[in-house]
Design a protein around this motif. Sequence first.
Motif, PDB file in Angstrom:
ATOM      1  N   VAL A   9      -4.937  -3.810 -59.970  1.00  0.00           N
ATOM      2  CA  VAL A   9      -4.425  -2.756 -60.842  1.00  0.00           C
ATOM      3  C   VAL A   9      -5.617  -2.050 -61.460  1.00  0.00           C
ATOM      4  O   VAL A   9      -6.497  -2.689 -62.043  1.00  0.00           O
ATOM      5  CB  VAL A   9      -3.506  -3.335 -61.944  1.00  0.00           C
ATOM      6  CG1 VAL A   9      -3.020  -2.230 -62.872  1.00  0.00           C
ATOM      7  CG2 VAL A   9      -2.337  -4.087 -61.326  1.00  0.00           C
ATOM      8  N   GLY A  10      -5.667  -0.731 -61.303  1.00  0.00           N
ATOM      9  CA  GLY A  10      -6.776   0.048 -61.855  1.00  0.00           C
ATOM     10  C   GLY A  10      -6.692   0.167 -63.370  1.00  0.00           C
ATOM     11  O   GLY A  10      -5.710  -0.225 -64.002  1.00  0.00           O
ATOM     12  N   GLU A  11      -7.745   0.734 -63.959  1.00  0.00           N
ATOM     13  CA  GLU A  11      -7.835   0.904 -65.413  1.00  0.00           C
ATOM     14  C   GLU A  11      -6.635   1.667 -65.979  1.00  0.00           C
ATOM     15  O   GLU A  11      -6.200   1.406 -67.082  1.00  0.00           O
ATOM     16  CB  GLU A  11      -9.138   1.631 -65.780  1.00  0.00           C
ATOM     17  CG  GLU A  11     -10.395   0.826 -65.515  1.00  0.00           C
ATOM     18  CD  GLU A  11     -10.508  -0.369 -66.438  1.00  0.00           C
ATOM     19  OE1 GLU A  11     -10.164  -0.258 -67.630  1.00  0.00           O
ATOM     20  OE2 GLU A  11     -10.928  -1.437 -65.946  1.00  0.00           O
ATOM     21  N   ARG A  12      -6.117   2.608 -65.228  1.00  0.00           N
ATOM     22  CA  ARG A  12      -4.986   3.424 -65.699  1.00  0.00           C
ATOM     23  C   ARG A  12      -3.641   2.861 -65.236  1.00  0.00           C
ATOM     24  O   ARG A  12      -2.620   3.519 -65.317  1.00  0.00           O
ATOM     25  CB  ARG A  12      -5.152   4.855 -65.200  1.00  0.00           C
ATOM     26  CG  ARG A  12      -6.398   5.519 -65.803  1.00  0.00           C
ATOM     27  CD  ARG A  12      -6.623   6.923 -65.315  1.00  0.00           C
ATOM     28  NE  ARG A  12      -5.452   7.756 -65.489  1.00  0.00           N
ATOM     29  CZ  ARG A  12      -5.178   8.825 -64.771  1.00  0.00           C
ATOM     30  NH1 ARG A  12      -5.990   9.196 -63.808  1.00  0.00           N
ATOM     31  NH2 ARG A  12      -4.106   9.532 -64.996  1.00  0.00           N
ATOM     32  N   GLY A  13      -3.633   1.625 -64.738  1.00  0.00           N
ATOM     33  CA  GLY A  13      -2.386   0.986 -64.319  1.00  0.00           C
ATOM     34  C   GLY A  13      -1.932   1.362 -62.927  1.00  0.00           C
ATOM     35  O   GLY A  13      -0.811   1.071 -62.528  1.00  0.00           O
ATOM     36  N   GLN A  14      -2.791   1.994 -62.157  1.00  0.00           N
ATOM     37  CA  GLN A  14      -2.423   2.444 -60.817  1.00  0.00           C
ATOM     38  C   GLN A  14      -2.646   1.351 -59.776  1.00  0.00           C
ATOM     39  O   GLN A  14      -3.598   0.585 -59.857  1.00  0.00           O
ATOM     40  CB  GLN A  14      -3.229   3.686 -60.432  1.00  0.00           C
ATOM     41  CG  GLN A  14      -2.934   4.862 -61.333  1.00  0.00           C
ATOM     42  CD  GLN A  14      -3.873   6.027 -61.063  1.00  0.00           C
ATOM     43  OE1 GLN A  14      -5.051   5.829 -60.792  1.00  0.00           O
ATOM     44  NE2 GLN A  14      -3.331   7.227 -61.145  1.00  0.00           N
ATOM     45  N   VAL A  15      -1.729   1.333 -58.778  1.00  0.00           N
ATOM     46  CA  VAL A  15      -1.817   0.417 -57.647  1.00  0.00           C
ATOM     47  C   VAL A  15      -1.544   1.233 -56.387  1.00  0.00           C
ATOM     48  O   VAL A  15      -0.623   2.040 -56.356  1.00  0.00           O
ATOM     49  CB  VAL A  15      -0.769  -0.719 -57.754  1.00  0.00           C
ATOM     50  CG1 VAL A  15      -0.810  -1.609 -56.539  1.00  0.00           C
ATOM     51  CG2 VAL A  15      -0.970  -1.519 -59.027  1.00  0.00           C
ATOM     52  N   THR A  16      -2.338   1.029 -55.353  1.00  0.00           N
ATOM     53  CA  THR A  16      -2.110   1.711 -54.081  1.00  0.00           C
ATOM     54  C   THR A  16      -1.193   0.860 -53.225  1.00  0.00           C
ATOM     55  O   THR A  16      -1.457  -0.322 -53.001  1.00  0.00           O
ATOM     56  CB  THR A  16      -3.443   1.952 -53.343  1.00  0.00           C
ATOM     57  OG1 THR A  16      -4.283   2.756 -54.182  1.00  0.00           O
ATOM     58  CG2 THR A  16      -3.216   2.657 -52.019  1.00  0.00           C
TER      59      THR A  16
END
Length: 91
Positions: A9-16
């Motif tokens: 999970v990225g810093e901004r809450g994003q997941v690919t």
Amino acid sequence: MPTSETRRVGERGQVTLPKELREAFGLEGGDEVRIREEEGKIVIDKAVTRERLAEGYRQRAERDHALAEELAGVSQEANSSLGDAPETDSE
């Protein structure tokens, strides 16, 4: 398709989402997804857009129309083979 895959999970809450899953579910960049909690799990599914909903209704109406035409033909065929139903005394 793998049954499980770990993603960060990225810093901004994003997941690919994995490419295999995007392809399997027909997801493309810009598509909307619905994210919800269900029984302690995070569930992501393809959102139902107005366009998809309208297309589903259109397809159903076409199937219903085709079925009605088929039944009308069968009914005419039965009438010509069997004749009119005998009248019954309802008293």
